[in-house]
Design an enzyme around this catalytic site. Structure first.
Site, PDB file in Angstrom:
ATOM      1  N   THR B  53       5.789   2.805   2.724  1.00 11.41           N
ATOM      2  CA  THR B  53       5.058   3.143   1.491  1.00 11.41           C
ATOM      3  C   THR B  53       6.255   3.429   0.409  1.00 11.41           C
ATOM      4  O   THR B  53       5.665   3.223  -0.666  1.00 11.41           O
ATOM      5  CB  THR B  53       4.407   4.502   1.966  1.00 11.41           C
ATOM      6  OG1 THR B  53       3.514   4.396   2.874  1.00 11.41           O
ATOM      7  CG2 THR B  53       3.851   5.126   0.462  1.00 11.41           C
ATOM      8  N   ILE B  60       6.734   5.784 -10.505  1.00 15.22           N
ATOM      9  CA  ILE B  60       6.868   6.788 -11.639  1.00 15.22           C
ATOM     10  C   ILE B  60       7.287   8.088 -11.069  1.00 15.22           C
ATOM     11  O   ILE B  60       7.263   8.388  -9.833  1.00 15.22           O
ATOM     12  CB  ILE B  60       5.149   6.998 -12.097  1.00 15.22           C
ATOM     13  CG1 ILE B  60       4.803   5.766 -12.460  1.00 15.22           C
ATOM     14  CG2 ILE B  60       5.235   8.251 -13.031  1.00 15.22           C
ATOM     15  CD1 ILE B  60       3.222   5.960 -12.946  1.00 15.22           C
ATOM     16  N   HIS B  62       7.152  11.598 -11.797  1.00 16.33           N
ATOM     17  CA  HIS B  62       6.147  12.390 -12.500  1.00 16.33           C
ATOM     18  C   HIS B  62       6.519  13.696 -12.883  1.00 16.33           C
ATOM     19  O   HIS B  62       7.568  14.171 -12.683  1.00 16.33           O
ATOM     20  CB  HIS B  62       5.115  12.738 -11.370  1.00 16.33           C
ATOM     21  CG  HIS B  62       4.290  11.372 -10.875  1.00 16.33           C
ATOM     22  ND1 HIS B  62       3.316  10.739 -11.700  1.00 16.33           N
ATOM     23  CD2 HIS B  62       4.459  10.956  -9.711  1.00 16.33           C
ATOM     24  CE1 HIS B  62       2.752   9.882 -10.819  1.00 16.33           C
ATOM     25  NE2 HIS B  62       3.487   9.725  -9.742  1.00 16.33           N
ATOM     26  N   ARG B 323      -0.872   4.501   0.829  1.00 18.96           N
ATOM     27  CA  ARG B 323      -0.467   5.940   0.911  1.00 18.96           C
ATOM     28  C   ARG B 323      -0.957   6.731   1.913  1.00 18.96           C
ATOM     29  O   ARG B 323      -1.939   6.473   2.397  1.00 18.96           O
ATOM     30  CB  ARG B 323      -1.063   6.569  -0.366  1.00 18.96           C
ATOM     31  CG  ARG B 323      -0.878   6.180  -1.793  1.00 18.96           C
ATOM     32  CD  ARG B 323      -1.829   5.090  -2.287  1.00 18.96           C
ATOM     33  NE  ARG B 323      -2.560   5.488  -3.540  1.00 18.96           N
ATOM     34  CZ  ARG B 323      -3.312   4.406  -3.955  1.00 18.96           C
ATOM     35  NH1 ARG B 323      -3.411   3.424  -3.178  1.00 18.96           N
ATOM     36  NH2 ARG B 323      -4.131   4.784  -4.894  1.00 18.96           N
ATOM     37  N   CYS B 414      15.919 -15.893 -13.341  1.00 15.96           N
ATOM     38  CA  CYS B 414      14.930 -15.147 -13.754  1.00 15.96           C
ATOM     39  C   CYS B 414      15.186 -13.692 -14.207  1.00 15.96           C
ATOM     40  O   CYS B 414      15.187 -13.063 -15.069  1.00 15.96           O
ATOM     41  CB  CYS B 414      13.591 -15.385 -13.140  1.00 15.96           C
ATOM     42  SG  CYS B 414      13.079 -17.045 -12.725  1.00 15.96           S
TER      43      CYS B 414
END
Lengths: 409, 467
Positions: B53, B60, B62, B323, B414
């Site tokens: 996971t 992010i 949080h 999740r 790239c």
């Protein structure tokens, strides 16, 4: 560190090398920046024949070598392992290589950055993310440049000329080609090529069939396909090669905020291969992903001529950098290159069609005024193959007029 | 330093075995490495850290503004965010504090914004601000038409989840934690206070067990005789867009949660890409990390509304993560002193943010089970290679290229990955075991060409290194 040269060429493929050869031979100080370790561009890993001047008997690597030698002989400085990172001025580029960082300024820049195939992710093919998923470019380099093992059973996505080249590479690596799969209703490659695959190699060419899912964890175990009649099947394989669907390597063009051609996403150019920025030219597959190496080389030569004129001109710049008027196509035509036109342009135009056209006639008009009508010397114009339109009508273009339209009857 | 992938495991019992080298397990191992007297092992079923996971999330960091006030998750996210922000700066983990905008697209969502601001305040987050449409479009000029307003949460950040996990694991291993990869474990009883675990590599013994097995935490718990929760994998498919899309968006664009569901976000990544996703699909299969045609279609449809120009840019990756959702709303972190174990379950999308706080919490729980932690001495700091676009990469540092020309030779064009960075990754404390592992450590092959240009060259470097 900062230096100045006459001409900077970005990319040492056929377009860049030919442009560099011509310009160096004419006495210009030319530097070619190639980010790969070897010059030559895509032909470098195309083992098949079909390159060079008629009778196209050279292999890709031979062709790449000859172009490189010609550029060196003419006096161009071809530098490999050097990346042009970004613009630092209108005609200046920041570079990095094993020798360190350097800013190079020039009186003219030619973008010959080529193209790439869209990989699996960009095509939004769902499924797992196993090993064994390639593009033709990666496959050819793995097999022909590095001698790497590539699995035992490969499905080729696509059935164009490049797809057959991928199939040949798979076979050369000792693996089996399970099938070529295309969602087009008819095989787009030349009939002889398709027939050869089917009869000589006994490789199925599945038309009207799309790949709907990749299967397998760790290593690819198969691909799910769906025929347009609704039938589905799983093709067991440990390798899949996504072929064709080329897009331009336009990173520098975009970083420089050059105008892009809507039909190709490559830099917009006129018949002198001038981009929207004075002093910056473009040639080769970055303009039209993709046409043949011979086309790229021809454009490289053409760009060299245009650059020479630019270098020789007394540059009260705007006057020597006409903007031209847009050249616009409508469906079923997909794109046209160059996509801007000035009355002095002489380079023939390359077009592509989305659907087969029998006995096509092209009409060129500006503001409702006919400029040209051309019956193409083809009984059928096919998708995935170029159509050529002469430039013999450009002197009739009104540079102050509206867009020039190219349509099909 | 011990990192193993095969062969028998040490016979002597470890003081603590942490099962699961995701971001949470690695953080716990790193925390335990503060106690040099402890013999600690971190064991992982797969061939790399952060392979489950932890590698497939929205990346992010949080603030915890929308957590359930008063919950364990709210507290650990709040503490963890602060700890991780500091740790990231010290360790060279790329973080960008871009802030988030919860964009309201209808009256119901608009009405929900003040309630979300109040909830943020109850979570001790006081910096939210309501924006009208003019302010919103000034901040996000490429936003699709029809947005009515937004809640600005300036503290929300983006982070490299992969470097975070690897930094924890690297620091733990350097401080003496044994990392055993390719080692799935099954509990096989406990005698005289020592757990016996069976693995394909032979038995492993542990005085204390920390279950940080993520999606498999319920299975491991049941093997210990516990039945506290059931993991229902919730799949999130995500679409990554090319770096050219980065200029289209400045903030993390969050959906406003309503009764109808959570919607999808559009967020920049520290690598300079733009993420679109995730879907939220409850599944039974803990291996169902494949993307689906329906999922991708739904994401693109929502993306077209949020940021229309995004769809013109190339997609560079599609991935799906699971999740570890449970039937409970909060984290399920429980000490079982009678079993000599701690279970760290139900850690969902906030696990990355909370990881350092979870680790401290779990270490305290371990002490409560009677484990003598011994003296504390912080492990040596780590400095991770930078994968972020907001910080200088080696090829952009003339002095580094001059000192080591390999940083000037770009292999992956790239993503602008130099041969020097690939060499460093291959020789690192926890080296990659697969080209995918090398990709996560360096980003080589992650770009728009998907390996068209560099795939074979990168593979050659990996194979030369004996991979």
């Amino acid at each position: 560190m900062s230096r100045e040269v006459d001409v900077l060429v970005v990319g040492a493929g056929p377009a860049g090398l030919v442009a560099a050869s011509r310009l160096a031979a004419a006495g210009a100080h030319v530097e070619v920046l190639e980010r790969e370790q070897w010059p030559g561009g895509v032909p470098r890993h195309c083992a098949h024949r079909g390159f060079g001047a008629w009778p196209h008997a050279l292999t890709g690597p031979d062709h790449a070598r000859r172009l490189t030698e010609a550029a060196a002989r003419a006096g161009a400085d071809v530098r490999t392992g050097v990346t042009a990172l970004d613009w630092t001025g209108d005609l200046a580029l920041a570079t990095v290589g094993p020798g360190g960082a350097e800013t190079l300024a020039a009186r003219a820049v030619i973008l010959a950055t080529g193209a790439r195939e869209r990989p699996r992710a960009a095509r939004l093919v769902p499924g797992t993310r196993p090993a064994g998923v390639h593009t033709t470019g990666e496959l050819q380099q793995a097999v022909h440049l590095y001698g790497q093992h590539i699995g035992t059973r490969a499905v080729i996505v696509g059935a164009e000329a490049v797809s057959h080249a991928a199939a040949d590479t798979v076979r050369a690596a000792g693996a089996e080609v399970v099938a070529l799969v295309t969602d087009l209703p008819r095989a787009p490659a030349a009939a002889a090529r398709t027939l050869d695959a089917r009869l000589r190699h006994r490789t199925p060419v599945l038309t009207g069939t799309s790949v709907t899912e990749l299967l397998g964890r760790g290593r690819l175990s198969g691909v799910r396909v769906r025929h347009r009649d609704g039938r589905t099947a799983t093709l067991p394989c440990d390798t899949v090669v996504f072929t064709g669907d080329f897009v331009p390597e336009h990173e520098l063009a975009r970083r420089g905020a050059l105008t892009l051609a809507p039909g190709t996403r490559g830099p917009a150019v006129d018949g002198a291969l001038r981009t929207s920025r004075p002093g910056v030219f473009a040639a080769g597959s970055v303009l039209h992903a993709v046409e043949s190496a011979a086309t790229a080389a021809r454009e490289g030569a053409h760009a060299a001529g245009a650059v020479r004129d630019w270098l020789a001109a007394d540059r009260s710049r705007a006057a020597h950098w006409p903007t031209g008027v847009p050249l616009v196509t409508a469906p079923p035509l997909l794109r046209i290159t160059p996509d801007r036109v000035t009355p002095a342009d002489r380079l023939p135009y390359l077009l592509r069609t989305a659907i087969p056209l029998s006995r096509p006639v092209l009409y060129v008009t500006q503001d409702g005024r006919p400029l040209h009508r051309a019956r193409l010397p083809l009984t059928v114009a096919a998708p995935h193959r170029p159509l050529t339109l002469t430039a013999r009508w450009t002197h009739r273009v009104d540079p102050a007029g509206g867009p020039v339209h190219v349509t099909i009857a | 330093m011990t990192v193993t992938v095969s062969g028998p495991l040490p016979a002597e019992p470890y003081d603590v075995v942490v099962v699961g080298a995701g971001v949470v397990g690695c953080a716990i191992a790193r925390r335990l490495a503060h106690h040099p007297a402890l013999r600690v092992a971190l064991v992982e079923a797969l061939d790399d850290v952060g392979q489950g996971t932890s590698k497939a999330n929205t990346a992010i960091l949080h603030t915890g503004f929308d957590a359930v006030p008063g919950s364990l998750e709210a507290r650990l996210v709040r503490e963890g965010a602060r700890l991780l922000a500091t740790y990231a700066t010290e360790s060279g983990i790329p973080v960008e504090r871009v802030g988030a905008l919860l964009v309201a697209w209808d009256e119901e969502q608009l009405a929900a914004l003040p309630r979300l601001a109040e909830k943020a305040a109850r979570n001790a987050y006081h910096d939210t601000r309501l924006l009208g449409p003019a302010d919103l479009y000034a901040r996000e000029p490429h936003l699709g038409p029809g947005a009515l307003g937004a809640l600005h949460v300036p503290g929300e950040s983006i982070i490299c989840p992969w470097t975070t996990t690897l930094a924890y694991a690297t620091q733990a291993v350097r401080a003496g934690v044994d990392l055993h990869l390719n080692t799935p474990v099954e509990p096989a009883g406990r005698h005289d206070g020592v757990h016996r675990l069976t693995t394909p590599r032979g038995p492993l013994h542990a005085r204390r067990l920390v279950n940080a097995a993520g999606l498999h935490a319920d299975t491991l718990d049941r093997g210990l005789g516990l039945d506290d929760f059931t993991v229902t994998p919730r799949r999130g498919q995500l679409v990554v867009h090319d770096k050219f899309a980065r200029a289209l968006v400045r903030h993390i664009l969050l959906p406003v949660p309503t009764a109808l569901g959570k919607g999808v976000l559009v967020a920049p990544t520290v690598y300079g890409n733009v993420l679109l996703g995730p879907t939220a699909e409850n599944l039974d299969d803990k291996d169902a990390t494949e993307s689906t045609a329906e999922g991708l279609r739904a994401l693109r449809e929502q993306g077209r509304r949020i940021l229309p120009a995004l769809l013109d840019e190339e997609v560079t990756a599609v991935y799906a993560g699971l999740r570890a959702a449970t039937e409970h709303d909060d984290y399920r972190i429980r000490a079982h002193p009678e079993l000599g174990s701690v279970t760290v379950g139900g850690i969902r999308s906030t696990g990355l943010t909370a990881s350092l706080a979870i680790a401290a919490h779990v270490t305290a729980l371990l002490a409560e089970t009677g484990l003598d932690l011994g003296a504390e001495r912080p492990p040596d700091p780590v400095r991770m290679p930078n994968l972020g676009e907001a910080f200088p990469r080696p090829h952009q540092q003339p002095e580094r290229v001059a000192a080591d020309p390999e940083y000037g030779v770009l292999v992956c064009h790239c993503e602008r990955v130099s041969r020097g960075e690939i060499r460093d990754a291959l020789a690192s404390t926890i080296p990659p075991r697969s080209p995918e592992g090398l990709r996560r450590r360096t980003r080589a092959r992650s770009g728009r060409c998907g390996g068209f240009h560099c795939g074979a060259a990168v593979r050659a470097l990996f194979e030369e290194a004996g991979g």
